[in-house]
Design an enzyme around this catalytic site. Structure first.
Site, mmCIF file in Angstrom:
data_model
loop_
_atom_site.group_PDB
_atom_site.id
_atom_site.type_symbol
_atom_site.label_atom_id
_atom_site.label_comp_id
_atom_site.label_asym_id
_atom_site.label_seq_id
_atom_site.Cartn_x
_atom_site.Cartn_y
_atom_site.Cartn_z
ATOM 1 C CE LYS A 91 4.250 5.445 7.410
ATOM 2 N NZ LYS A 91 3.469 6.737 8.498
ATOM 3 N N GLY B 156 0.687 5.325 1.589
ATOM 4 C CA GLY B 156 0.069 6.462 2.279
ATOM 5 C C GLY B 156 0.741 7.652 2.522
ATOM 6 C CG LEU C 1 3.524 10.921 6.481
ATOM 7 C CD1 LEU C 1 3.955 11.082 8.023
ATOM 8 C CD2 LEU C 1 4.227 12.480 6.227
ATOM 9 C CB ALA D 234 -0.876 0.616 1.005
ATOM 10 C CG ASP E 163 -4.842 11.246 9.782
ATOM 11 O OD1 ASP E 163 -5.231 12.243 8.786
ATOM 12 O OD2 ASP E 163 -3.884 10.755 8.464
#
Length: 739
Positions: A186, A165, A167, A163, A289
């Site tokens: 990430k 995102g 950031l 995926a 968020d």
């Protein structure tokens, strides 16, 4: 721009992928070549909005407004709270989450420095994935930096992207040093962005402290060399389930294109997530968020993911990240705080439960009940959303726990409305009813003021210890003792005002209340103003006070019960019916609500439903017998019973026979029932075969029965005059004879 593909909508899809008319996101293409955004991931994001906070940190008021903190924020429960069943989501094979052709969609490409659109196609040509922003000249690069098979730090084998995102890219990897467990890496979306890099570094510091079962686990933070550039990666737990956003998308793909989650399911998810946010707030962090994208269900558990926007509440330097349509309007002028997180939770809950254009038309507001039937059906839910998303931070819920308590009450109310099964709960704000009112007599507002629940004493109030030691036996003695207290705290003043109300000294009570200073959002003075107005017989003024309490505490039964009383007293039986019904349907311990609902139904001519309500009073209640007798009267009293039938009379007789009554009460009830039966027969009822209390439904038998009960009452009479009157009644009603 392309037209909106949703049936019945003539809007167009903008470059962000949302319709400018219905406000909904365009359905994803169904072609096999398009990579699906995986539901098995640890973080996804719509374009986050970077805001630079320029104001001095301000106090949110949460601590002052909320009478309780977040001490229970680590408490977890099962999804559905044991109240409703939430479908389990199977855990997916991690390999299924890997994207075949990972790329950032053009409508998600924005400059990380100024927020302008970048990498967009023109004249049929695809947009660039690398380049420079035409507005500010900042470079962008949306390509993944890690390739399949690449080894990070000699430990994490990359299997591919799962995926992207706001950031950075999200990669699936195997941790070869810890039992080949699945992990997620990430990284940064744009490694040339200093703000993004700083956010990642900050995330590493914060997340080392985080340990909560509903928050994704952070295992490690590593760096990897890409040519001459070093990139940081956060190593976190792999969560293989489905995000709430993807659940909604699946519903809209297979059913109505405006479909949302069932209300009870959305509330159950939010109840599970609020303790996690409360935990973060308790260690000085703001999530910033929150949205449906960032919550994943796997099997019967939820996980809060994508902690890239998490920051310390007193951090004045780091960039602030949030998502348009969810972020609180004051962010940017004030720093993120627990109450700005509360705002995002309210917005996310609304998005989960009804379709609306939350990106533009309702960017900082909500549609009303006239536009959304769900909000008209569940007023308490609407009021909860309004408080959570209030533009004034001081008027929102003061903590995640406070919102959770009220949402729990709304949850029980909604669940009870769906299947008519009561869902009682213990209030954290109010005592139970002090006594039931208007059970066997007419509604008396003075009695109601002395019977309604009262706010629980705030244990943190400076006067709480003094109140616990009060020994006064009467209201007058209590007033003197309270006036002599060593301090005059809010709780002492409220108790003093209530003592004045009990004595009918309403001017003194109002004077005390006017001198009581509380924090914004404290509803206790308004509640006591309502009690004083009731005792003064002013139902209209009382209702205004109780309505303000309902706005603050939408999950509590007490304000609804009080509003129902005010409506009944004002003759508005439709409103009385509505509020009494909500209370009684949800919690059968509020016996006054059952009798109030029955009265409202009888005025409206709905006799049989009133009987059903009275018969639903549980046998364990001290008012069970009174409710049974009231049900008998409601079923058979001629003045109220248009359409009275033989069956009504027979059933009422059987019901009375089963009751365990003393002689006097039974005699009065039997006389009333036989009088109704006699009037019914005397009015020309057709031939019947039934019996009531052993009497056939014919004139002669009913007269004999009435004569018996009048003479029984005469023997029980307290005075000679009453006894003579009852004997005269017996003589008048007895069948005619020659003797």
């Amino acid at each position: 721009m392309a037209g909106c593909p949703r049936s019945g909508c003539d809007g167009t899809i903008d470059e962000d992928g949302f319709c400018d008319t219905c406000g909904l996101e365009a359905p994803a293409p169904s072609t096999g070549s398009t990579p699906s955004t995986s539901s098995a991931r640890t973080g996804t994001s719509s374009r986050p909005t970077a805001v630079t906070a320029w104001s001095t940190p301000t106090t949110s008021g949460a601590t002052a407004r909320s009478r309780r903190g977040s001490t229970r924020s680590t408490r977890r429960g099962l999804l559905g709270r044991g109240i409703v069943d939430i479908p389990s989501v199977p855990k997916r094979d991690p390999r299924e989450a890997v994207l075949e052709n990972p790329e950032v969609p053009e409508n998600k490409r924005f400059c990380s420095k100024c927020g302008s659109k970048v990498g967009r196609g023109r004249e049929g040509k695809a947009g660039r994935v690398t380049g420079f922003c035409a507005k500010c000249g900042h470079g962008f690069d949306f390509t993944p930096k890690l390739a399949k098979g690449e080894l990070v730090q000699g430990q994490y084998e990359v299997l591919g992207c799962i995926a992207h995102g706001g950031l950075g890219w999200i990669y699936l990897a195997l941790d070869h040093k810890v039992a080949d467990r699945w992990v997620v890496l990430k990284g940064l979306l744009d490694t040339g962005d200093a703000d993004a890099m700083a956010a990642a570094m900050a995330e590493r510091r914060f997340l080392a402290q985080v340990e909560h079962p509903t928050i994704v686990k952070i295992f490690n933070f590593v760096e990897h060399q890409h040519g001459s550039t070093t990139t940081g990666y956060i190593v976190m737990e792999y969560v293989g389930g489905t995000s709430i956003k993807d659940m909604i998308k699946q519903l809209r793909t297979s059913a109505d294109q405006t479909a949302c989650l069932p209300l009870t399911q959305a509330i159950a998810y939010t109840l599970e997530i609020l303790p996690a946010l409360g935990y973060l707030h308790g260690i000085g962090l703001a999530y910033c968020d929150f949205k449906p994208d960032n919550v994943i269900q796997v099997e019967e558990q939820l996980k809060l993911i994508d902690l890239g926007a998490v920051r310390h509440v007193d951090d004045e330097d780091s960039p602030i990240y949030g998502t348009t349509g969810y972020q609180a309007p004051e962010v940017g002028k004030e720093l993120p705080s627990p109450v700005t997180d509360i705002y995002t939770v309210g917005r996310a809950l609304a998005v989960m439960t009804f379709p609306f254009d939350f990106h533009a038309t309702y960017k900082s507001s909500l549609p009303g009940p006239a536009e959304q039937p769900l909000l008209a059906e569940f007023e308490s839910y609407y009021r909860l959303l309004l408080r959570a998303t209030n533009k004034d931070p001081l008027q929102r819920f003061g903590s995640a726990e406070e919102m959770r308590d009220q949402l729990e009450g709304v949850f029980r109310e909604v669940a009870a409305a769906e299947d008519s099964q009561p869902r009682p709960g213990i209030s954290v704000e109010f005592t139970p009813e002090r006594r039931s009112f208007a059970v066997d007599k007419a509604l008396d507002l003075v009695a109601v003021a002395a019977s309604l629940p009262i706010p629980r004493v705030d244990a943190t109030d400076p006067g709480a210890v003094f109140l616990a030691g009060v020994t006064a036996a009467t209201a007058r003695e209590l007033i003197e003792e309270l006036k002599a207290a060593p301090l005059q705290s809010v709780e002492i003043k409220l108790r003093l005002a209530r003592a004045h109300i009990e004595l009918g000294e309403l001017a003194d009570a109002k004077k005390v209340l006017n001198s009581t200073k509380t924090d914004p959002g404290d509803w206790r003075v308004s509640w006591h103003r309502g009690l004083a107005a009731l005792a003064d017989g002013n139902a209209g003024q009382a209702r205004m006070a109780f309505e303000s309490v309902y706005d603050s505490l939408p999950g509590e039964a007490a304000p609804k019960l009080a509003i129902a009383v005010c409506a009944e007293s004002s003759g508005d039986m439709a409103e009385a019916d509505r509020y009494y019904r909500i209370v009684w349907r949800t919690d059968r311990s509020y016996i006054s609500a059952a009798f109030g609902l029955a009265r409202a139904l009888l005025v409206k001519g709905e006799r049989h439903e009133a009987v059903d309500v009275l018969n639903s009073v549980p046998e364990t209640s001290s008012h069970y017998v009174a409710a049974q007798l009231a049900a008998i009267r409601a079923r058979t009293t001629i003045a109220r019973s248009a359409g009275l039938s033989e069956q009504d009379l027979v059933v009422a007789g059987q019901q009375l026979t089963r009751l365990d009554l003393d002689d006097t009460r039974r005699a009065h009830a039997a006389r009333e029932l036989l009088e109704s039966a006699h009037q019914w027969v005397d009015a020309g009822a057709p031939g019947t075969s039934g019996t009531v209390l052993g009497c056939r439904l014919v004139d002669e038998d009913l007269r004999r029965g009435l004569e018996h009960w009048y003479r029984t009452l005469a023997r029980q009479a307290a005075t000679r005059r009453d006894r003579i009157a009852l004997v005269d009644q017996a003589n008048r009603i007895r069948p005619r004879s020659w003797i």
